[in-house]
Write a protein that holds these residues in place. Structure first.
Motif, mmCIF file in Angstrom:
data_model
loop_
_atom_site.group_PDB
_atom_site.id
_atom_site.type_symbol
_atom_site.label_atom_id
_atom_site.label_comp_id
_atom_site.label_asym_id
_atom_site.label_seq_id
_atom_site.Cartn_x
_atom_site.Cartn_y
_atom_site.Cartn_z
ATOM 1 N N GLY A 1 0.800 -1.209 0.000
ATOM 2 C CA GLY A 1 0.000 0.000 0.000
ATOM 3 C C GLY A 1 0.833 1.259 0.000
ATOM 4 N N ALA A 2 0.172 2.350 -0.372
ATOM 5 C CA ALA A 2 0.769 3.685 -0.354
ATOM 6 C C ALA A 2 -0.070 4.554 0.561
ATOM 7 C CB ALA A 2 0.813 4.270 -1.759
ATOM 8 N N LEU A 3 0.565 5.130 1.565
ATOM 9 C CA LEU A 3 -0.143 5.987 2.510
ATOM 10 C C LEU A 3 -0.070 7.442 2.071
ATOM 11 C CD1 LEU A 3 1.049 4.453 5.915
ATOM 12 C CD2 LEU A 3 -1.014 3.902 4.599
ATOM 13 N N ASP A 4 -1.148 8.173 2.349
ATOM 14 C CA ASP A 4 -1.182 9.623 2.138
ATOM 15 C C ASP A 4 -0.956 10.369 3.443
ATOM 16 O OD1 ASP A 4 -1.817 9.564 -0.693
ATOM 17 O OD2 ASP A 4 -3.735 8.724 -0.051
ATOM 18 N N SER A 5 -1.230 9.733 4.546
ATOM 19 C CA SER A 5 -0.930 10.294 5.862
ATOM 20 C C SER A 5 -0.468 9.142 6.761
ATOM 21 C CB SER A 5 -2.177 10.967 6.468
ATOM 22 O OG SER A 5 -3.205 10.003 6.704
ATOM 23 N N PRO A 6 0.421 9.389 7.701
ATOM 24 C CA PRO A 6 0.905 10.697 8.160
ATOM 25 C C PRO A 6 1.881 11.379 7.216
ATOM 26 C CG PRO A 6 2.099 8.957 9.258
ATOM 27 C CD PRO A 6 1.035 8.282 8.468
ATOM 28 N N GLN A 7 2.374 10.684 6.194
ATOM 29 C CA GLN A 7 3.288 11.295 5.240
ATOM 30 C C GLN A 7 3.048 10.670 3.881
ATOM 31 O OE1 GLN A 7 7.413 11.073 6.350
ATOM 32 N NE2 GLN A 7 8.129 11.960 4.440
ATOM 33 N N ALA A 8 2.901 11.512 2.871
ATOM 34 C CA ALA A 8 2.637 11.009 1.528
ATOM 35 C C ALA A 8 3.785 10.138 1.047
ATOM 36 C CB ALA A 8 2.424 12.175 0.570
ATOM 37 N N ASP A 9 3.436 9.122 0.265
ATOM 38 C CA ASP A 9 4.390 8.199 -0.343
ATOM 39 C C ASP A 9 5.133 7.346 0.672
ATOM 40 O OD1 ASP A 9 3.666 8.926 -2.860
ATOM 41 O OD2 ASP A 9 5.406 10.193 -3.250
ATOM 42 N N THR A 10 4.503 7.107 1.818
ATOM 43 C CA THR A 10 4.977 6.062 2.715
ATOM 44 C C THR A 10 4.411 4.736 2.210
ATOM 45 O OG1 THR A 10 5.063 7.551 4.627
ATOM 46 C CG2 THR A 10 4.940 5.183 5.086
ATOM 47 N N GLY A 11 5.291 3.778 1.972
ATOM 48 C CA GLY A 11 4.844 2.497 1.451
ATOM 49 C C GLY A 11 4.918 1.409 2.501
ATOM 50 N N PHE A 12 4.016 0.428 2.421
ATOM 51 C CA PHE A 12 4.073 -0.690 3.359
ATOM 52 C C PHE A 12 3.787 -1.996 2.635
ATOM 53 C CE2 PHE A 12 -0.449 0.291 3.430
ATOM 54 C CZ PHE A 12 -1.057 -0.951 3.524
ATOM 55 N N GLN A 13 4.354 -3.050 3.163
ATOM 56 C CA GLN A 13 4.147 -4.399 2.643
ATOM 57 C C GLN A 13 4.010 -5.365 3.804
ATOM 58 O OE1 GLN A 13 7.627 -6.407 1.471
ATOM 59 N NE2 GLN A 13 6.544 -8.322 1.159
ATOM 60 N N LEU A 14 3.077 -6.305 3.708
ATOM 61 C CA LEU A 14 2.987 -7.425 4.636
ATOM 62 C C LEU A 14 2.599 -8.659 3.828
ATOM 63 C CD1 LEU A 14 3.126 -8.526 7.525
ATOM 64 C CD2 LEU A 14 0.684 -8.013 7.748
#
Length: 366
Positions: A58-71
């Motif tokens: 996924g790509a987060l818009d908050s708390p900071q834009a373009d924070t990516g996560f994988q599980l």
């Protein structure tokens, strides 16, 4: 709440030391066309097959834009303890990889962009378990599960590590996307080189993210994949390049190619669903991956084409990584090195998604 069937046992069950009898060849089931998938049953595990994974990026818009996560949770049936009569015999191995791409603040005292990652591994019935009727897989406190609520269904992701943790809910905004022919996804020229493959793009992400001890509210968009198979790599394949993109405006795009040791394409496929729900499938002749810029890892020595041009029919796309160094190096249960990172996609279509590249640091072994 609906009762679920789990392959699990008390963690304090005494270990049994048994002599292993001579091993007979394992008759793993083959993946075949024409199987009608049923849900939520097929969100659950398929333990007869050799390999399986549940994968969320996924790509987060908050708390900071373009924070990516994988599980990602992986299930493997190695075929090494089939005849043992112990409930904790290593017939099913579970392992999980989690990662967080932190883009870094663009301020005077900027923190550099970085990739954080963690891993877990355990055998089923000894610290880990999975459901065979719905998506619910765990290793210790790490968990991925699907729930039915009055407001609708959702997925929940939970993981913890010293550097980062998250507890996310993923809410569907559109239907499942069955890859290939009703979920039968070819991975090579032989019909046995295939997986059952289900995607769920454009999931709304809400929850809590903790980085370096700081708790923050998070929101964004995610992509869910679930695949199970017995054989997807032929004798010449060393790995693959895969791209899954949540497109601006609500569409979704998946493309992959299988590569040989010379980085030539052995097989390729793509699926595009537009914002109105229309689906187009693209065969190998219509899909190409062309490297534009490489990044070399000082850790593994691998060189990855982090920027690529991908042609899909009449579409031309280019990837742009949020961070060049999104290489993951895992050690449990076996060593594996691959690049998995958040990218922007530009060109005929635009959006954000994850690019996965395996086999650049040595042939991938499943």
């Amino acid at each position: 709440m609906r009762r679920r069937t789990f392959l699990s046992a008390p963690l304090l069950l005494p270990a049994l030391t048994l002599a292993a009898p001579a091993r007979a060849p394992i008759a793993y089931p083959a993946v075949g066309a024409g199987v009608r998938l049923a849900f939520p049953r097929d969100h659950g595990a398929h333990p007869d097959f050799r390999s399986e994974w549940w994968y969320v990026t996924g790509a987060l818009d908050s708390p900071q834009a373009d924070t990516g996560f994988q599980l990602t949770f992986f299930r493997s049936r190695p075929g090494t303890a089939e005849a043992l009569q112990s409930p904790i015999a290593a017939r099913q191995i579970l392992f999980a990889h989690a990662a967080l791409t932190v883009p870094g603040e663009r301020l005077l005292h900027a923190e550099r962009a970085r990739l954080l990652h963690a891993e877990r591994a355990a055998r089923a019935n000894l610290g880990a378990g999975f459901s065979i009727v719905d998506c619910d897989v765990h290793i210790g406190a790490w968990r991925m599960s699907r729930e039915d609520r009055r407001s609708g269904e959702l997925f929940r992701l939970q993981m913890q590590s010293p550097q980062f943790s998250y507890d996310f809910t993923l809410t569907p905004s559109q239907p499942l996307l069955l890859q290939g022919d009703g979920g039968y996804s070819r991975k090579g020229n032989g019909p046995e080189l295939a997986s059952y493959y289900v995607s769920w793009p454009q999931l709304q992400v809400d929850g809590t993210l903790i980085v370096d001890g700081k708790r923050q509210v998070a929101s964004g968009r995610a992509w869910f994949d679930h695949e199970w198979s017995t054989a997807i790599l032929d004798g010449l394949a060393v790995g693959w390049d895969w791209l899954g993109v949540n497109l601006d405006g609500g569409g979704a795009l998946m493309a992959f190619r299988m590569r040989d040791a010379r980085r030539a394409t052995l097989f390729a496929h793509a699926t595009w669903r537009d914002a109105e729900g229309r689906v187009r499938q693209f065969d190998a002749a219509d899909v190409s991956f062309t490297p534009l810029r490489n990044w070399s890892s000082a850790r593994s020595g691998a060189s990855y084409p982090v920027q690529m041009e991908i042609r899909i029919g009449e579409l031309t796309l280019r990837t742009r990584p949020v961070l060049d160094d999104q290489e993951l190096s895992a050690s449990r249960p076996t060593a594996v090195v691959y690049w998995e990172g958040l990218v922007h996609v530009e060109g005929s279509l635009s959006g954000r998604g994850y690019l996965e590249m395996t086999g650049y640091a040595g042939r991938l072994r499943l």
